[in-house]
Design a protein around this motif. Structure first.
Motif, PDB file in Angstrom:
ATOM      1  N   ARG A   7      -0.124  29.423  44.981  1.00  0.00           N
ATOM      2  CA  ARG A   7      -1.687  29.646  44.607  1.00  0.00           C
ATOM      3  C   ARG A   7      -0.922  30.567  43.719  1.00  0.00           C
ATOM      4  O   ARG A   7      -0.773  31.889  44.351  1.00  0.00           O
ATOM      5  N   ALA A   8      -1.045  30.606  42.246  1.00  0.00           N
ATOM      6  CA  ALA A   8      -0.267  31.377  41.377  1.00  0.00           C
ATOM      7  C   ALA A   8      -1.145  32.859  41.198  1.00  0.00           C
ATOM      8  O   ALA A   8      -3.045  32.225  41.032  1.00  0.00           O
ATOM      9  N   TYR A  19      -1.665  24.856  42.980  1.00  0.00           N
ATOM     10  CA  TYR A  19      -1.001  24.762  41.644  1.00  0.00           C
ATOM     11  C   TYR A  19      -0.041  24.378  41.652  1.00  0.00           C
ATOM     12  O   TYR A  19       0.531  23.586  40.243  1.00  0.00           O
ATOM     13  N   ALA A  20       1.041  24.547  42.030  1.00  0.00           N
ATOM     14  CA  ALA A  20       2.300  24.215  42.278  1.00  0.00           C
ATOM     15  C   ALA A  20       2.892  23.566  43.804  1.00  0.00           C
ATOM     16  O   ALA A  20       2.429  24.678  44.695  1.00  0.00           O
ATOM     17  N   ALA A  66       5.475  31.381  38.693  1.00  0.00           N
ATOM     18  CA  ALA A  66       4.710  32.089  40.577  1.00  0.00           C
ATOM     19  C   ALA A  66       5.885  30.861  41.500  1.00  0.00           C
ATOM     20  O   ALA A  66       5.285  31.545  42.747  1.00  0.00           O
ATOM     21  N   SER A  67       6.010  29.994  40.791  1.00  0.00           N
ATOM     22  CA  SER A  67       7.348  29.115  41.641  1.00  0.00           C
ATOM     23  C   SER A  67       8.452  29.615  41.147  1.00  0.00           C
ATOM     24  O   SER A  67       8.856  28.427  42.171  1.00  0.00           O
ATOM     25  N   MET A 129      12.901  21.999  38.024  1.00  0.00           N
ATOM     26  CA  MET A 129      14.152  22.298  38.944  1.00  0.00           C
ATOM     27  C   MET A 129      14.202  23.527  38.773  1.00  0.00           C
ATOM     28  O   MET A 129      13.777  24.539  37.883  1.00  0.00           O
ATOM     29  N   ARG A 130      13.166  24.211  40.215  1.00  0.00           N
ATOM     30  CA  ARG A 130      13.486  25.760  40.539  1.00  0.00           C
ATOM     31  C   ARG A 130      14.925  26.454  40.180  1.00  0.00           C
ATOM     32  O   ARG A 130      15.588  25.889  40.704  1.00  0.00           O
ATOM     33  N   PRO A 131      15.319  27.165  39.190  1.00  0.00           N
ATOM     34  CA  PRO A 131      16.757  27.859  39.344  1.00  0.00           C
ATOM     35  C   PRO A 131      17.297  27.774  41.012  1.00  0.00           C
ATOM     36  O   PRO A 131      16.449  28.310  41.422  1.00  0.00           O
TER      37      PRO A 131
END
Length: 133
Positions: A7-8, A19-20, A66-67, A129-131
């Motif tokens: 929730r950003a 949101y993601a 935010a993710s 892709m989250r680093p």
């Protein structure tokens, strides 16, 4: 494996979805469609495809940050434009393409009949892709 729904902060809180969503560190990030909603929840730029595309990009980038991801972490986007006119699709695409700069990840551009919010013409979703942290 736990999924984190994002929730950003700064994005309209009245939507009925996250949101993601993020899987563990270094995993994929799947965003909800970023809509052209301002912080008040009103559609930005009614009738203006370019203004709505810019707001969608702003909202998408906020959800990505935010993710724990960013613009350069995007693997693919999907762009929905509520229009049968190619000029509208191209206008939305130009705004989104320019926002991503040289990071030209694969994308799908679709003309659709209608989108979910009043006066909404554009929606943008992404897989990123989250680093590793």
């Amino acid at each position: 494996m736990t999924i984190e729904l994002i929730r950003a902060a700064g994005l309209y809180a009245g939507v009925e979805y996250a949101y993601a969503a993020v899987a563990p560190v270094g995993a994929l990030v799947f965003t909800a469609g970023a809509c052209p909603l301002g912080e008040s929840g009103a559609t930005v730029g009614p009738g203006d495809v370019r203004a709505q595309a810019r707001q969608c990009v702003t909202n998408l980038f906020a959800a990505l940050v935010a993710s724990g991801a960013g613009r350069r972490d995007v693997l693919k986007t999907t762009v929905y434009v509520a229009s049968a006119e190619r000029t509208d699709l191209v206008a939305a695409w130009e705004e989104i393409r320019d926002a991503f700069g040289t990071h030209d990840a694969p994308s799908t551009l679709l003309g659709v009949v209608v989108l979910g919010y009043p006066d909404q013409l554009v929606e943008l979703e992404a897989v990123a892709m989250r680093p590793s942290l």
